[in-house]
Write an enzyme that holds these catalytic residues in place. Structure first.
Site, PDB file in Angstrom:
ATOM      1  N   SER A 110     -79.498  86.994 106.745  1.00  0.00           N
ATOM      2  CA  SER A 110     -79.187  86.458 105.409  1.00  0.00           C
ATOM      3  C   SER A 110     -80.294  86.752 104.376  1.00  0.00           C
ATOM      4  O   SER A 110     -81.402  87.203 104.576  1.00  0.00           O
ATOM      5  CB  SER A 110     -79.421  85.122 105.665  1.00  0.00           C
ATOM      6  OG  SER A 110     -79.409  84.317 104.232  1.00  0.00           O
ATOM      7  N   GLN A 130     -77.020  90.673 104.414  1.00  0.00           N
ATOM      8  CA  GLN A 130     -76.225  89.786 103.487  1.00  0.00           C
ATOM      9  C   GLN A 130     -76.729  89.768 102.324  1.00  0.00           C
ATOM     10  O   GLN A 130     -77.732  89.163 102.202  1.00  0.00           O
ATOM     11  CB  GLN A 130     -75.562  88.627 104.345  1.00  0.00           C
ATOM     12  CG  GLN A 130     -74.849  87.496 103.598  1.00  0.00           C
ATOM     13  CD  GLN A 130     -75.400  86.670 102.743  1.00  0.00           C
ATOM     14  OE1 GLN A 130     -76.755  86.033 103.356  1.00  0.00           O
ATOM     15  NE2 GLN A 130     -75.172  86.105 101.699  1.00  0.00           N
ATOM     16  N   TYR A 132     -76.052  87.573  98.717  1.00  0.00           N
ATOM     17  CA  TYR A 132     -75.479  86.672  97.909  1.00  0.00           C
ATOM     18  C   TYR A 132     -75.687  87.333  96.574  1.00  0.00           C
ATOM     19  O   TYR A 132     -76.985  87.768  96.161  1.00  0.00           O
ATOM     20  CB  TYR A 132     -76.334  85.344  97.795  1.00  0.00           C
ATOM     21  CG  TYR A 132     -75.762  84.463  98.868  1.00  0.00           C
ATOM     22  CD1 TYR A 132     -74.365  84.045  98.997  1.00  0.00           C
ATOM     23  CD2 TYR A 132     -76.743  83.767  99.801  1.00  0.00           C
ATOM     24  CE1 TYR A 132     -74.081  83.196  99.964  1.00  0.00           C
ATOM     25  CE2 TYR A 132     -76.157  82.652 100.575  1.00  0.00           C
ATOM     26  CZ  TYR A 132     -74.660  82.527 100.776  1.00  0.00           C
ATOM     27  OH  TYR A 132     -74.203  81.589 101.744  1.00  0.00           O
ATOM     28  N   THR A 158     -71.432  88.062 100.472  1.00  0.00           N
ATOM     29  CA  THR A 158     -70.615  87.071 100.630  1.00  0.00           C
ATOM     30  C   THR A 158     -70.035  86.525  99.222  1.00  0.00           C
ATOM     31  O   THR A 158     -70.865  86.390  98.166  1.00  0.00           O
ATOM     32  CB  THR A 158     -71.488  85.796 101.188  1.00  0.00           C
ATOM     33  OG1 THR A 158     -72.052  86.218 102.294  1.00  0.00           O
ATOM     34  CG2 THR A 158     -71.112  84.681 101.160  1.00  0.00           C
ATOM     35  N   LYS A 235     -67.420  89.202 102.807  1.00  0.00           N
ATOM     36  CA  LYS A 235     -67.441  87.880 103.622  1.00  0.00           C
ATOM     37  C   LYS A 235     -66.757  86.792 102.926  1.00  0.00           C
ATOM     38  O   LYS A 235     -67.422  86.596 101.717  1.00  0.00           O
ATOM     39  CB  LYS A 235     -68.601  87.591 104.252  1.00  0.00           C
ATOM     40  CG  LYS A 235     -68.753  86.254 105.126  1.00  0.00           C
ATOM     41  CD  LYS A 235     -70.137  86.167 105.697  1.00  0.00           C
ATOM     42  CE  LYS A 235     -70.580  84.792 106.464  1.00  0.00           C
ATOM     43  NZ  LYS A 235     -70.868  83.908 105.592  1.00  0.00           N
ATOM     44  N   HIS A 259     -66.729  79.820 105.563  1.00  0.00           N
ATOM     45  CA  HIS A 259     -68.183  79.582 105.278  1.00  0.00           C
ATOM     46  C   HIS A 259     -68.618  78.412 106.234  1.00  0.00           C
ATOM     47  O   HIS A 259     -69.299  77.617 105.858  1.00  0.00           O
ATOM     48  CB  HIS A 259     -68.511  79.245 103.837  1.00  0.00           C
ATOM     49  CG  HIS A 259     -70.085  79.735 103.525  1.00  0.00           C
ATOM     50  ND1 HIS A 259     -70.333  80.629 102.641  1.00  0.00           N
ATOM     51  CD2 HIS A 259     -71.005  79.127 103.854  1.00  0.00           C
ATOM     52  CE1 HIS A 259     -71.497  80.950 102.456  1.00  0.00           C
ATOM     53  NE2 HIS A 259     -72.156  79.944 103.368  1.00  0.00           N
TER      54      HIS A 259
HETATM   55  C1  LIG Z   1     -77.027  76.384 108.030  1.00  0.00           C
HETATM   56  C2  LIG Z   1     -76.186  77.473 107.726  1.00  0.00           C
HETATM   57  C3  LIG Z   1     -76.677  78.375 106.604  1.00  0.00           C
HETATM   58  C4  LIG Z   1     -75.825  79.565 106.255  1.00  0.00           C
HETATM   59  N1  LIG Z   1     -76.418  80.345 105.360  1.00  0.00           N
HETATM   60  C5  LIG Z   1     -75.460  81.553 105.074  1.00  0.00           C
HETATM   61  C6  LIG Z   1     -76.111  82.628 104.187  1.00  0.00           C
HETATM   62  O1  LIG Z   1     -77.242  82.597 103.849  1.00  0.00           O
HETATM   63  N2  LIG Z   1     -75.112  83.380 103.892  1.00  0.00           N
HETATM   64  C7  LIG Z   1     -73.957  83.652 104.218  1.00  0.00           C
HETATM   65  O2  LIG Z   1     -73.169  84.498 103.938  1.00  0.00           O
HETATM   66  N3  LIG Z   1     -73.421  82.663 105.176  1.00  0.00           N
HETATM   67  C8  LIG Z   1     -74.177  81.542 105.542  1.00  0.00           C
HETATM   68  N4  LIG Z   1     -73.571  80.733 106.330  1.00  0.00           N
HETATM   69  C9  LIG Z   1     -72.250  80.769 106.657  1.00  0.00           C
HETATM   70  C10 LIG Z   1     -72.204  81.381 107.984  1.00  0.00           C
HETATM   71  O3  LIG Z   1     -72.458  82.913 107.844  1.00  0.00           O
HETATM   72  C11 LIG Z   1     -70.948  81.382 108.855  1.00  0.00           C
HETATM   73  O4  LIG Z   1     -69.777  81.866 107.863  1.00  0.00           O
HETATM   74  C12 LIG Z   1     -70.557  80.051 109.386  1.00  0.00           C
HETATM   75  O5  LIG Z   1     -71.574  79.319 109.847  1.00  0.00           O
HETATM   76  C13 LIG Z   1     -69.487  80.192 110.503  1.00  0.00           C
HETATM   77  O6  LIG Z   1     -68.858  79.065 111.033  1.00  0.00           O
HETATM   78  P1  LIG Z   1     -69.669  78.382 112.427  1.00  0.00           P
HETATM   79  O7  LIG Z   1     -71.004  77.878 111.869  1.00  0.00           O
HETATM   80  O8  LIG Z   1     -68.593  77.452 112.394  1.00  0.00           O
HETATM   81  O9  LIG Z   1     -69.603  79.490 113.426  1.00  0.00           O
HETATM   82  C14 LIG Z   1     -74.490  79.521 106.846  1.00  0.00           C
HETATM   83  C15 LIG Z   1     -73.829  78.490 107.556  1.00  0.00           C
HETATM   84  C16 LIG Z   1     -74.764  77.476 108.134  1.00  0.00           C
HETATM   85  C17 LIG Z   1     -74.338  76.796 108.993  1.00  0.00           C
END
Ligand SMILES: Cc1cc2nc3c(=O)[nH]c(=O)nc-3n(C[C@H](O)[C@H](O)[C@H](O)COP(=O)(O)O)c2cc1C
Length: 362
Positions: A110, A130, A132, A158, A235, A259
């Site tokens: 991330s 990744q 942002y 993303t 993404k 997400h």
């Molecule tokens: C605590 C947390 C932090 C996240 N941080 C990011 C991030 O920094 N960048 C990003 O592209 N997605 C982030 N996501 C989304 C995840 O990459 C992913 O799309 C998502 O968790 C997938 O669903 P799942 O948790 O049901 O497997 C985050 C998700 C969670 C739960």
């Protein structure tokens, strides 16, 4: 409780993590946006899909090795980018990446990671970075160059966060980051607001809205395409028209994702959005999926619906909370054994056969 005893299921490891983590951190990870309709729908949608198994394959084994984007993977799974993994364990991203290396799957760093990318890549894991999109274009360019120099094998942009979804649990908890967990890729003064407890708000939400570009467009992604030879993964795609546009501007892959139910509440479950996207892009770009994948059977459902692989978000974080590197490794190995078992029971000798399986909704 050891990581070993959590081998039974992702649900079990979630329970173990829940008792270890401070309640506000547990909520930060578990939560979705709004009334958490999409968060629940992601799971319900997987459960409504039924697999039509094949028989008499004539082989005792199953081959699961593949390539995701341009990275070799021992199974069609990658670790999703998740911010601030030191919240889960002091070894954070480094421990999780070590487990990904052991499992032979890609680890997505991330942009908001709490260890620097060089240290994470230093574990020997195959890493993707990744991004942002920051308001400061020069800073995006510097991060992209840095990711290439560090040895990251792909960029994941993303695009489903023009603003941050309202995560009610974080708002209620007035969630703020502890001082020892910082977004290390940002300048010090760019992270201040994430550590301040805001009355009636989430500090992470305040911080994100200060930092990220709210008017990102396809032109920006074209700008990026011209500036890097790394594969680009977009993404947060749910509409086939956007997937086609992504392919047209030269993206190597898209991640069909809502997400994890954290952005638009009532967004379509990503597993439901998958097939139309695969049909629309054909072989113009690779299609990955995340949001709600919890078992090997879910992975098979995604493959049968046309994905070439999946990303796993929360379960990896629960593993990290329960047992650092070993905890993540046990989550990934559980997934591998479930996937293998599901493929064998469905009569598949490899992932090509898995993608030819029929699914139906019940
Ligand atoms: C605590 C947390 C932090 C996240 N941080 C990011 C991030 O920094 N960048 C990003 O592209 N997605 C982030 N996501 C989304 C995840 O990459 C992913 O799309 C998502 O968790 C997938 O669903 P799942 O948790 O049901 O497997 C985050 C998700 C969670 C739960």
């Amino acid at each position: 409780v050891t990581a070993q005893s959590a081998r039974s299921s992702a649900a079990e490891i979630e329970r173990l993590a829940a008792v270890r983590l401070p309640p506000a951190v547990r909520d930060f990870v578990a939560g979705g946006s709004g009334a958490e309709v999409t968060l629940a729908a992601n799971r319900a949608a997987f459960d409504r899909i039924a697999i039509v198994p094949r028989v008499l394959s004539g082989e005792a084994g199953v081959r699961m090795e593949t390539q995701l984007v341009r990275t070799k993977a021992s199974m069609p799974v990658a670790v999703a980018p998740v911010a601030y993994q030191r919240l889960m364990h002091p070894d954070g991203e480094v421990a999780a990446a070590r487990a990904a290396k052991t499992s032979g799957i890609p680890y997505v760093i991330s942009m908001l990671s709490s260890y620097p990318m060089e240290e994470i890549v230093g574990t020997g894991a195959s890493c993707w970075f990744q991004l942002y999109w920051l308001r400061d274009r020069g800073q995006n360019r510097d991060l992209v160059l840095r990711a290439g120099r560090a040895g990251c094998e792909a960029l994941v942009v993303t695009v489903d966060l023009p603003i941050m979804g309202r995560r009610m649990r974080d708002v209620r908890n007035e969630f703020a980051l502890p001082t020892d967990v910082r977004a290390v890729h940002l300048e010090g003064d760019q992270t201040t607001s994430a550590h301040v407890a805001w009355r009636g708000n989430s500090a992470v939400a305040v911080h994100t809205s200060e930092l990220l570009e709210p008017a990102l467009s396809w032109c920006d992604l074209e700008w990026l395409r011209e500036r890097t030879d790394l594969p680009i993964v977009i993404k947060g795609i749910l509409d086939p028209r956007d997937a086609v546009r992504a392919a047209e501007i030269g993206a190597d892959a898209v991640v069909v994702s809502n997400h994890g139910g954290r952005q638009l509440d009532s967004a379509v479950p990503s597993i439901m959005a998958l097939s139309p996207i695969v049909d629309a892009v054909g072989d113009r770009c690779e299609v990955l999926l995340d949001s709600g994948v919890r078992t090997g059977t879910d992975v098979v459902k995604a493959l049968a619906s046309g994905a070439s692989g999946v990303l796993i978000g929360r379960p990896v974080q629960w593993g990290l909370a329960v047992g650092a590197e070993e905890g993540v490794a046990s989550v990934l190995e559980l997934l591998r054994s479930e996937l293998e078992e599901c493929l064998r029971l469905a009569g598949c000798i490899d992932l090509v056969a898995a993608r030819e399986l029929r699914v139906t909704t019940v």
